[in-house]
Design a protein around this motif. Sequence first.
Motif, PDB file in Angstrom:
ATOM      1  N   ARG A 192     -17.444  17.214   2.622  1.00  7.57           N
ATOM      2  CA  ARG A 192     -16.085  17.997   2.971  1.00  7.57           C
ATOM      3  C   ARG A 192     -15.932  18.771   1.525  1.00  7.57           C
ATOM      4  N   PRO A 193     -15.518  19.880   1.156  1.00  4.32           N
ATOM      5  CA  PRO A 193     -14.775  19.677   0.398  1.00  4.32           C
ATOM      6  C   PRO A 193     -13.574  19.308  -0.572  1.00  4.32           C
ATOM      7  N   SER A 194     -13.706  19.827  -2.064  1.00  3.62           N
ATOM      8  CA  SER A 194     -12.203  18.557  -2.308  1.00  3.62           C
ATOM      9  C   SER A 194     -11.031  19.908  -2.145  1.00  3.62           C
ATOM     10  N   MET A 195      -9.119  19.480  -2.403  1.00  2.11           N
ATOM     11  CA  MET A 195      -8.753  20.257  -2.326  1.00  2.11           C
ATOM     12  C   MET A 195      -9.408  21.514  -3.171  1.00  2.11           C
ATOM     13  N   SER A 196      -9.108  20.659  -5.283  1.00  2.00           N
ATOM     14  CA  SER A 196      -9.410  21.635  -5.853  1.00  2.00           C
ATOM     15  C   SER A 196     -10.739  23.069  -5.803  1.00  2.00           C
ATOM     16  N   SER A 197     -11.846  22.320  -4.275  1.00  2.00           N
ATOM     17  CA  SER A 197     -12.778  23.149  -4.417  1.00  2.00           C
ATOM     18  C   SER A 197     -12.397  23.649  -3.549  1.00  2.00           C
TER      19      SER A 197
ATOM     20  N   ASP B 246     -14.733  34.808  -5.587  1.00  2.00           N
ATOM     21  CA  ASP B 246     -16.110  34.982  -4.626  1.00  2.00           C
ATOM     22  C   ASP B 246     -17.515  34.017  -5.620  1.00  2.00           C
ATOM     23  N   VAL B 247     -16.751  32.964  -5.182  1.00  2.00           N
ATOM     24  CA  VAL B 247     -18.122  31.995  -5.248  1.00  2.00           C
ATOM     25  C   VAL B 247     -18.855  31.741  -4.414  1.00  2.00           C
ATOM     26  N   ALA B 248     -20.317  30.948  -3.732  1.00  2.00           N
ATOM     27  CA  ALA B 248     -21.240  31.607  -3.030  1.00  2.00           C
ATOM     28  C   ALA B 248     -20.766  29.953  -2.420  1.00  2.00           C
ATOM     29  N   LEU B 249     -20.508  30.155  -0.750  1.00  2.00           N
ATOM     30  CA  LEU B 249     -20.233  28.935   0.069  1.00  2.00           C
ATOM     31  C   LEU B 249     -21.229  29.030   0.511  1.00  2.00           C
ATOM     32  N   PRO B 250     -21.352  26.984   0.617  1.00  2.00           N
ATOM     33  CA  PRO B 250     -22.734  26.511   1.839  1.00  2.00           C
ATOM     34  C   PRO B 250     -21.933  26.459   2.957  1.00  2.00           C
ATOM     35  N   PRO B 251     -23.269  26.623   3.843  1.00  2.00           N
ATOM     36  CA  PRO B 251     -23.225  27.199   4.880  1.00  2.00           C
ATOM     37  C   PRO B 251     -22.387  25.403   5.620  1.00  2.00           C
ATOM     38  N   PRO B 252     -22.053  25.773   6.414  1.00  2.00           N
ATOM     39  CA  PRO B 252     -21.226  24.711   7.185  1.00  2.00           C
ATOM     40  C   PRO B 252     -22.019  23.898   8.015  1.00  2.00           C
ATOM     41  N   LYS B 253     -21.834  22.597   8.337  1.00  2.00           N
ATOM     42  CA  LYS B 253     -22.362  21.680   9.331  1.00  2.00           C
ATOM     43  C   LYS B 253     -21.654  21.518  10.369  1.00  2.00           C
ATOM     44  N   GLN B 254     -22.514  21.330  11.273  1.00  2.00           N
ATOM     45  CA  GLN B 254     -21.721  20.897  12.600  1.00  2.00           C
ATOM     46  C   GLN B 254     -19.728  19.902  13.027  1.00  2.00           C
ATOM     47  N   PRO B 255     -19.673  20.800  13.035  1.00  2.00           N
ATOM     48  CA  PRO B 255     -17.924  20.244  13.284  1.00  2.00           C
ATOM     49  C   PRO B 255     -18.151  18.609  13.183  1.00  2.00           C
ATOM     50  N   GLY B 256     -16.870  17.641  13.268  1.00  2.00           N
ATOM     51  CA  GLY B 256     -17.201  16.283  13.141  1.00  2.00           C
ATOM     52  C   GLY B 256     -16.471  15.996  14.539  1.00  2.00           C
ATOM     53  N   PHE B 257     -15.390  17.064  14.963  1.00  2.00           N
ATOM     54  CA  PHE B 257     -14.919  17.040  16.424  1.00  2.00           C
ATOM     55  C   PHE B 257     -15.728  17.424  17.743  1.00  2.00           C
TER      56      PHE B 257
ATOM     57  N   CYS C 107     -12.085  32.490   4.490  1.00  2.00           N
ATOM     58  CA  CYS C 107     -11.177  31.478   5.359  1.00  2.00           C
ATOM     59  C   CYS C 107     -11.107  30.759   5.918  1.00  2.00           C
ATOM     60  N   LEU C 108     -12.035  31.196   7.119  1.00  2.00           N
ATOM     61  CA  LEU C 108     -12.846  31.049   8.334  1.00  2.00           C
ATOM     62  C   LEU C 108     -13.698  29.814   7.997  1.00  2.00           C
ATOM     63  N   HIS C 109     -15.136  30.302   7.366  1.00  2.00           N
ATOM     64  CA  HIS C 109     -15.929  29.539   6.088  1.00  2.00           C
ATOM     65  C   HIS C 109     -15.461  28.412   6.013  1.00  2.00           C
ATOM     66  N   VAL C 110     -14.112  28.571   4.602  1.00  2.00           N
ATOM     67  CA  VAL C 110     -13.813  27.137   3.950  1.00  2.00           C
ATOM     68  C   VAL C 110     -13.639  26.026   5.518  1.00  2.00           C
ATOM     69  N   GLY C 111     -12.690  26.742   5.787  1.00  2.00           N
ATOM     70  CA  GLY C 111     -12.292  26.072   7.255  1.00  2.00           C
ATOM     71  C   GLY C 111     -13.044  25.112   7.709  1.00  2.00           C
ATOM     72  N   LEU C 112     -14.349  25.828   7.988  1.00  2.00           N
ATOM     73  CA  LEU C 112     -14.890  24.847   8.665  1.00  2.00           C
ATOM     74  C   LEU C 112     -16.081  24.076   7.697  1.00  2.00           C
ATOM     75  N   LEU C 113     -15.717  24.332   6.644  1.00  2.00           N
ATOM     76  CA  LEU C 113     -16.357  23.319   5.961  1.00  2.00           C
ATOM     77  C   LEU C 113     -16.084  21.648   5.911  1.00  2.00           C
ATOM     78  N   CYS C 114     -14.472  22.358   6.006  1.00  2.00           N
ATOM     79  CA  CYS C 114     -13.289  21.312   5.535  1.00  2.00           C
ATOM     80  C   CYS C 114     -13.538  20.382   6.591  1.00  2.00           C
TER      81      CYS C 114
END
Length: 100
Positions: free
Chosen positions: A47-52, A60-71, A32-39
């Motif tokens: 950023r992923p779409s809501m369906s993504s 258990d789909v593989a998640l891409p590494p998050p990049k630095q947040p915009g803020f 959840c933290l990982h997905v939150g950072l992607l968002c």
Amino acid sequence: MKAWIRWIQDKPLELIDKTFCDSCNISEVVRCLHVGLLCVQRVPENRPSMSSVVLMLSSDVALPPPKQPGFYTERSVNESPSKTLLCSENTFSTTWIEPR
């Protein structure tokens, strides 16, 4: 942002409240933290779409590494607060429309 700092330090478990550690699935919380950072990535197209997001959280789909947040703004501990502008000035103008 503490979450980003802990993530890049490979310490995401430090973000979890210790009172919940016994009652939660740690791998799901980290996901959840990982997905939150992607968002919150800087570039909206990254950023992923809501369906993504739903797919990421429900499988258990593989998640891409998050990049630095915009803020995210990093400030050195040794820097003086007076030398660093931590927020922007909120200025605006108002136009009053009046009939002739």
